[in-house]
Design a protein around this motif. Sequence first.
Motif, PDB file in Angstrom:
ATOM      1  N   ALA A  21       0.824  -1.174  -0.036  1.00 12.89           N
ATOM      2  CA  ALA A  21       0.110   0.100  -0.071  1.00 12.89           C
ATOM      3  C   ALA A  21       0.866   1.232   0.152  1.00 12.89           C
ATOM      4  CB  ALA A  21      -0.914  -0.123   1.137  1.00 12.89           C
ATOM      5  N   GLY A  22       0.426   2.109  -0.898  1.00 13.83           N
ATOM      6  CA  GLY A  22       1.143   3.589  -0.984  1.00 13.83           C
ATOM      7  C   GLY A  22       1.204   4.312   0.277  1.00 13.83           C
ATOM      8  N   PHE A  23       1.669   3.937   1.443  1.00 10.79           N
ATOM      9  CA  PHE A  23       1.804   5.001   2.569  1.00 10.79           C
ATOM     10  C   PHE A  23       3.223   4.964   2.993  1.00 10.79           C
ATOM     11  CE2 PHE A  23      -2.615   4.153   2.542  1.00 10.79           C
ATOM     12  CZ  PHE A  23      -3.282   4.888   2.992  1.00 10.79           C
ATOM     13  N   GLN A  30      15.496   8.046   6.955  1.00  9.91           N
ATOM     14  CA  GLN A  30      15.233   7.867   5.755  1.00  9.91           C
ATOM     15  C   GLN A  30      13.694   7.862   5.643  1.00  9.91           C
ATOM     16  OE1 GLN A  30      17.544   7.049   3.551  1.00  9.91           O
ATOM     17  NE2 GLN A  30      19.427   6.474   4.726  1.00  9.91           N
ATOM     18  N   TYR A  31      13.457   8.269   4.334  1.00  6.02           N
ATOM     19  CA  TYR A  31      12.055   8.245   3.932  1.00  6.02           C
ATOM     20  C   TYR A  31      11.689   7.170   2.996  1.00  6.02           C
ATOM     21  CZ  TYR A  31       7.243   9.110   1.829  1.00  6.02           C
ATOM     22  OH  TYR A  31       6.145   8.997   1.592  1.00  6.02           O
ATOM     23  N   TRP A  32      10.581   6.194   3.367  1.00  2.41           N
ATOM     24  CA  TRP A  32      10.418   4.894   2.768  1.00  2.41           C
ATOM     25  C   TRP A  32       8.824   5.379   2.174  1.00  2.41           C
ATOM     26  CZ3 TRP A  32      14.340   1.772   2.727  1.00  2.41           C
ATOM     27  CH2 TRP A  32      15.186   1.927   3.717  1.00  2.41           C
ATOM     28  N   ARG A  33       9.064   4.870   0.820  1.00  2.00           N
ATOM     29  CA  ARG A  33       7.769   5.026  -0.044  1.00  2.00           C
ATOM     30  C   ARG A  33       6.667   4.038   0.496  1.00  2.00           C
ATOM     31  NH1 ARG A  33       9.627   6.449  -6.113  1.00  2.00           N
ATOM     32  NH2 ARG A  33      11.434   7.443  -5.562  1.00  2.00           N
ATOM     33  N   THR A  34       7.017   2.782   0.810  1.00  2.00           N
ATOM     34  CA  THR A  34       6.124   1.850   1.336  1.00  2.00           C
ATOM     35  C   THR A  34       6.931   1.031   2.070  1.00  2.00           C
ATOM     36  OG1 THR A  34       6.863   0.045  -0.342  1.00  2.00           O
ATOM     37  CG2 THR A  34       4.882   1.648  -1.028  1.00  2.00           C
ATOM     38  N   MET A  35       6.333   0.293   2.917  1.00  2.00           N
ATOM     39  CA  MET A  35       6.585  -0.701   3.976  1.00  2.00           C
ATOM     40  C   MET A  35       7.609  -1.735   2.940  1.00  2.00           C
ATOM     41  SD  MET A  35       6.762  -1.753   7.063  1.00  2.00           S
ATOM     42  CE  MET A  35       7.656  -3.117   7.547  1.00  2.00           C
ATOM     43  N   GLU A  36       7.093  -2.142   2.106  1.00  2.00           N
ATOM     44  CA  GLU A  36       7.906  -3.267   1.128  1.00  2.00           C
ATOM     45  C   GLU A  36       9.366  -2.685   0.947  1.00  2.00           C
ATOM     46  OE1 GLU A  36       8.141  -6.946  -0.439  1.00  2.00           O
ATOM     47  OE2 GLU A  36       6.508  -6.325   0.679  1.00  2.00           O
TER      48      GLU A  36
END
Length: 145
Positions: A21-23, A30-36
């Motif tokens: 999911a895109g959260f 760091q900034y992470w686009r998604t949990m994946e």
Amino acid sequence: MPKIIFFFDRDDNYYELSNFAGFGFELEGQYWRTMEHYFQAKKFEGTPHFEKIMNCGSPKQAKDLGQNREIPIRRDWDEVKETIMLTGLRAKFQSQELKQLLLGTGKKLLVENSPYDSYWGIGPNGKGKNRLGHLLMQVRGDIKD
């Protein structure tokens, strides 16, 4: 019998629980686009592959890069993967929107309905470990208190 919330596909009501999911979230500077992105990159911490996964475009791409075994993963991965997943989930669910969504699941059993993954999800036969679901329920309990 407890009520169950299944999540996996984009069409699922609780898709936001998915690592795809895109959260985005911030963690460890760091900034992470998604949990994946976070989870897959952590397999290669301290290598150029870490940065490649962190900066790739999609969670699918992050997963593919993270499952590439031409580049060795960290030796302690099996020992630390659940702690890493839990750390990332705690950061992801600090968002008010996601926190409310997770709390709104009440006491229901959360099940990652992945037909592919028998460790994090329930796998093709529905008998997998569902570790992602269990960790999400742990986070839910932690933020509820």
